[in-house]
Design an enzyme around this catalytic site. Structure first.
Site, short mmCIF file in Angstrom:
data_model
loop_
_atom_site.label_atom_id
_atom_site.label_comp_id
_atom_site.label_asym_id
_atom_site.label_seq_id
_atom_site.Cartn_x
_atom_site.Cartn_y
_atom_site.Cartn_z
CE LYS A 115 -2.93 2.89 2.81
NZ LYS A 115 -3.45 3.18 4.17
N GLY A 131 -7.68 9.21 10.23
CA GLY A 131 -7.85 9.25 11.68
C GLY A 131 -8.87 10.24 12.19
CB ALA A 166 -8.36 7.74 5.24
N GLY A 167 -10.98 7.87 7.12
CA GLY A 167 -12.12 8.71 7.49
C GLY A 167 -13.28 8.00 8.15
CG ASN A 219 -5.35 1.37 12.25
OD1 ASN A 219 -4.15 1.56 12.19
ND2 ASN A 219 -5.87 0.78 13.31
CB THR A 220 -8.35 5.71 13.60
OG1 THR A 220 -7.01 5.87 13.15
CG2 THR A 220 -8.52 6.46 14.91
#
Length: 287
Positions: free
Chosen positions: A128, A189, A216-217, A238-239
């Site tokens: 990635k 994040g 993301a987001g 992830n987050t």
């Protein structure tokens, strides 16, 4: 008495036969609708990261609960020589497909060297590519991302680049040989959810040759569902999981959210209408 038993047994067999056929049908649909990247199928459309967890044990439990098959690992943030406890000790490579990422890189050269390192230590020849262009927003440097993608593809890597929601950039990444395009839904994040639905819809219409994965987001399960309802092939987070009060429970929620979003997309939502339409037909109503 015996005839009754035979009839009951026969009915039971018939019932079991119907259930088996339905199960086979579900399994067939599952495999037919798999996420395929560079010719490799994945049953799960959820890709999860491994950062920000409280411990390696929590990481392992959350990954298991998510149902994900592909797991990202930041090459520059893990102990690769295994001289001491490493995040890699908690991820079974026989069970999960490792996707090294170039998080923390700010130039194409850094990303290229990081990808080469991951291959040299035996992690993967998939990567990635993430090249950050702005530290405050963590938005990608798209020019450097395109360059890194081009170089790594010529070196035999399977490249999945993190990018903006710009369709021109996405087309250039595809031309450079990217095996998937991964636009952000909001800043990394932030947990803000999908903030750019119009641009993501344009991307979905224009980019059809490779999978599109929202990266993301995502902050909660409904965000993941929206990404899949937009027709995206997968979502990477992830987050959204690691930052939850109960990461393992949130991982399970994300697992079901992705399935729900994909099923809703395949089913096709009803048209939106300005005025009401009665659920029950008017014809035949007793007056």
């Amino acid at each position: 008495m015996m005839a009754g038993c035979r009839r009951e047994a026969s009915g039971g067999i018939a019932f079991c036969s119907v259930r088996i056929r339905r199960l086979i049908g579900c399994i067939t649909i599952l495999f037919m609708d798999s996420l395929t990247i560079a010719g490799r199928p994945f049953r799960s459309r959820l890709i999860v990261g491994t950062g920000k967890y409280k411990s390696g044990q929590e990481t392992a439990r959350a990954i298991e609960a998510s149902g994900a098959e592909m797991v990202t690992v930041a090459v520059r943030r893990v102990n690769l020589d295994r001289s001491k406890e490493s995040l890699l000790d908690f991820i079974d490579p026989q069970k999960y497909f490792l996707l090294p990422n170039t998080a923390g890189c700010y130039t194409a050269d850094e990303a290229i060297r990081t990808a080469r390192l991951s291959r040299e230590v035996g992690l993967s020849d998939w990567v990635k590519v993430e090249v950050i262009g702005d530290q405050a927003t963590l938005y990608p440097d798209v020019s450097a991302t395109i360059e890194a993608t081009r170089v790594l593809v010529t070196e035999g890597f399977t490249v999945l680049p993190y990018t903006s929601d710009d369709v021109v950039v996405a087309k250039r990444l595809v031309d450079a040989g990217a095996s998937a395009v991964m636009p952000l839904g909001a800043p990394i994040g932030s947990g803000m959810g999908i903030q750019n639905q119009a641009n993501l819809r344009i991307l979905r219409e224009m980019i059809t040759g490779v999978p599109l994965i929202v990266d993301a987001g995502v902050g909660t399960a409904s965000d993941a569902t929206i990404a899949l309802e937009l027709g995206y092939d997968g979502v990477l987070m992830n987050t959204g999981i690691a930052g939850a009060q109960d990461p393992v429970l949130m991982a399970d929620a994300m697992r079901h959210a992705v399935i729900a979003g994909r099923n809703a997309y395949l089913a096709g939502r009803m048209p939106k209408k300005l005025y009401a339409t009665a659920s029950s037909p008017v014809e035949g109503v007793v007056r």
